[in-house]
Design a protein around this motif. Sequence first.
Motif, mmCIF file in Angstrom:
data_model
loop_
_atom_site.group_PDB
_atom_site.id
_atom_site.type_symbol
_atom_site.label_atom_id
_atom_site.label_comp_id
_atom_site.label_asym_id
_atom_site.label_seq_id
_atom_site.Cartn_x
_atom_site.Cartn_y
_atom_site.Cartn_z
ATOM 1 N N GLU A 86 -6.930 13.602 -1.165
ATOM 2 C CA GLU A 86 -6.741 12.287 -0.511
ATOM 3 C C GLU A 86 -7.922 12.078 0.315
ATOM 4 O O GLU A 86 -8.639 10.931 0.315
ATOM 5 N N ALA A 87 -8.270 13.162 0.986
ATOM 6 C CA ALA A 87 -9.429 12.965 1.955
ATOM 7 C C ALA A 87 -10.745 12.782 1.453
ATOM 8 O O ALA A 87 -11.690 12.438 1.852
ATOM 9 N N ALA A 88 -10.821 13.749 0.165
ATOM 10 C CA ALA A 88 -12.236 13.711 -0.788
ATOM 11 C C ALA A 88 -12.319 12.289 -1.243
ATOM 12 O O ALA A 88 -13.395 11.973 -1.298
ATOM 13 N N GLN A 89 -11.245 11.740 -1.670
ATOM 14 C CA GLN A 89 -11.369 10.011 -2.093
ATOM 15 C C GLN A 89 -11.875 9.428 -0.934
ATOM 16 O O GLN A 89 -12.807 8.427 -1.237
ATOM 17 N N PHE A 90 -11.287 9.457 0.357
ATOM 18 C CA PHE A 90 -11.746 8.799 1.389
ATOM 19 C C PHE A 90 -13.290 9.011 1.641
ATOM 20 O O PHE A 90 -14.201 8.005 1.691
ATOM 21 N N ARG A 91 -13.862 10.171 1.638
ATOM 22 C CA ARG A 91 -15.186 10.441 1.865
ATOM 23 C C ARG A 91 -15.848 9.942 0.660
ATOM 24 O O ARG A 91 -16.890 9.558 0.771
ATOM 25 N N ALA A 92 -15.532 10.023 -0.678
ATOM 26 C CA ALA A 92 -16.249 9.366 -1.720
ATOM 27 C C ALA A 92 -16.432 7.820 -1.540
ATOM 28 O O ALA A 92 -17.533 7.343 -1.955
ATOM 29 N N ASP A 93 -15.331 7.237 -1.073
ATOM 30 C CA ASP A 93 -15.411 5.825 -0.836
ATOM 31 C C ASP A 93 -16.348 5.322 0.118
ATOM 32 O O ASP A 93 -17.352 4.547 -0.061
ATOM 33 N N LEU A 94 -16.492 6.197 1.198
ATOM 34 C CA LEU A 94 -17.430 6.181 2.270
ATOM 35 C C LEU A 94 -19.037 6.273 1.745
ATOM 36 O O LEU A 94 -19.750 5.456 2.092
ATOM 37 N N ALA A 95 -19.128 7.247 0.720
ATOM 38 C CA ALA A 95 -20.376 7.490 0.095
ATOM 39 C C ALA A 95 -20.764 6.571 -0.689
ATOM 40 O O ALA A 95 -21.872 5.912 -0.627
ATOM 41 N N TYR A 96 -19.850 5.729 -1.371
ATOM 42 C CA TYR A 96 -20.382 4.741 -2.343
ATOM 43 C C TYR A 96 -20.784 3.401 -1.369
ATOM 44 O O TYR A 96 -21.651 2.840 -1.594
ATOM 45 N N LEU A 97 -19.975 3.213 -0.352
ATOM 46 C CA LEU A 97 -19.942 1.895 0.470
ATOM 47 C C LEU A 97 -21.470 2.069 1.244
ATOM 48 O O LEU A 97 -22.048 1.058 1.633
ATOM 49 N N SER A 98 -21.729 3.399 1.574
ATOM 50 C CA SER A 98 -22.951 3.401 2.416
ATOM 51 C C SER A 98 -24.161 3.699 1.657
ATOM 52 O O SER A 98 -25.270 3.907 2.006
ATOM 53 N N GLY A 99 -24.094 3.719 0.211
ATOM 54 C CA GLY A 99 -25.339 3.656 -0.736
ATOM 55 C C GLY A 99 -25.415 5.110 -1.167
ATOM 56 O O GLY A 99 -26.466 5.360 -1.518
ATOM 57 N N GLU A 100 -24.759 6.194 -0.650
ATOM 58 C CA GLU A 100 -24.953 7.425 -1.008
ATOM 59 C C GLU A 100 -24.347 7.629 -2.491
ATOM 60 O O GLU A 100 -23.480 8.448 -2.761
ATOM 61 N N PHE A 101 -25.102 7.084 -3.622
ATOM 62 C CA PHE A 101 -24.493 6.996 -5.010
ATOM 63 C C PHE A 101 -24.545 8.625 -5.493
ATOM 64 O O PHE A 101 -23.659 8.657 -6.403
ATOM 65 N N ALA A 102 -25.438 9.326 -5.220
ATOM 66 C CA ALA A 102 -25.453 10.512 -5.869
ATOM 67 C C ALA A 102 -24.292 11.208 -5.318
ATOM 68 O O ALA A 102 -23.492 12.167 -6.199
ATOM 69 N N PHE A 103 -23.943 11.291 -4.155
ATOM 70 C CA PHE A 103 -22.991 11.968 -3.325
ATOM 71 C C PHE A 103 -21.616 11.440 -4.146
ATOM 72 O O PHE A 103 -20.650 12.315 -4.340
ATOM 73 N N ALA A 104 -21.436 10.223 -4.129
ATOM 74 C CA ALA A 104 -20.243 9.625 -4.689
ATOM 75 C C ALA A 104 -20.153 9.759 -6.357
ATOM 76 O O ALA A 104 -18.939 10.288 -6.588
ATOM 77 N N THR A 105 -21.128 9.914 -6.924
ATOM 78 C CA THR A 105 -20.972 10.378 -8.422
ATOM 79 C C THR A 105 -20.397 11.774 -8.465
ATOM 80 O O THR A 105 -19.517 11.851 -9.292
ATOM 81 N N ALA A 106 -20.947 12.739 -7.755
ATOM 82 C CA ALA A 106 -20.650 14.086 -7.968
ATOM 83 C C ALA A 106 -19.273 14.339 -7.326
ATOM 84 O O ALA A 106 -18.254 14.984 -7.896
ATOM 85 N N SER A 107 -18.812 13.631 -6.109
ATOM 86 C CA SER A 107 -17.642 13.671 -5.483
ATOM 87 C C SER A 107 -16.468 13.119 -6.754
ATOM 88 O O SER A 107 -15.339 13.813 -6.752
ATOM 89 N N TRP A 108 -16.813 11.865 -7.359
ATOM 90 C CA TRP A 108 -15.781 11.261 -8.001
ATOM 91 C C TRP A 108 -15.539 12.030 -9.368
ATOM 92 O O TRP A 108 -14.452 12.103 -9.966
ATOM 93 N N THR A 109 -16.706 12.661 -9.852
ATOM 94 C CA THR A 109 -16.667 13.567 -10.886
ATOM 95 C C THR A 109 -15.685 14.631 -10.601
ATOM 96 O O THR A 109 -15.090 15.049 -11.528
#
Length: 235
Positions: free
Chosen positions: A141-164
């Motif tokens: 759940e915490a990792a999902q929150f962090r991935a959401d923050l990455a997406y919203l802040s424009g860290e799309f590489a981090f968001a892609t790797a996290s959600w994968t």
Amino acid sequence: MNTSTRYQVHISHDGQLHIDSKPQIVPDGVDPSQVVVQVLHIEAVGSGLPVLVQVQDERTASRFDMQVMPDGTTQAATTPPVAPQPAAPPTGQQQGSLFDRLAAAQAAGRAHDFVTAIPAADEILQQLTAEQGDMAYATLEAAQFRADLAYLSGEFAFATASWTWLALAWFDRLGPGKRRTQVAAQNAAQAWMQLPPHEAGSLAPDLVSMLLEVATPERTATMRAQIAERLEQLN
């Protein structure tokens, strides 16, 4: 969060987005409704309850109510949400302190104060990983929150790797065909589509491999076709 709380969402004719009269950043190529779900998913994860949303979309001259669920999905707001039974915290765990820190991080995330929200989310995730393991429910759940923050802040590489990674983690924990897995897979593909060309190519193999692993090939065919089409354009 009080279950009677409703967020007011307004999407203008030209795609400008406001949540409770506060303007929101909509990345290029992203539909405002996707940003609504990403932002309010943070609130739903923190409370463990659906978030009630009243939407006015001028683009389609429509008004409707919906719920953003803690797993990132949405559904029509037809019945009042029921609070889940809380699990008993492990002995000695400082749930109050962790909850307060999570609430503060979520508030910062909703305000797009990523300088505050991201380090706080990282600390929470590291603590849960150390105390409960990287596959524990709370850690995911915490990792999902962090991935959401990455997406919203424009860290799309981090968001892609996290959600994968999250899609594979939920698949291993819950088994096939679960909503959390499907949402994570969709979010990974959505984040990847926002990547600049020099980053997209290196993350594509892991993304495609994940899509094939967590679902039957037919269910992810559209997403994989879109990825393949973009890779051809990049080449």
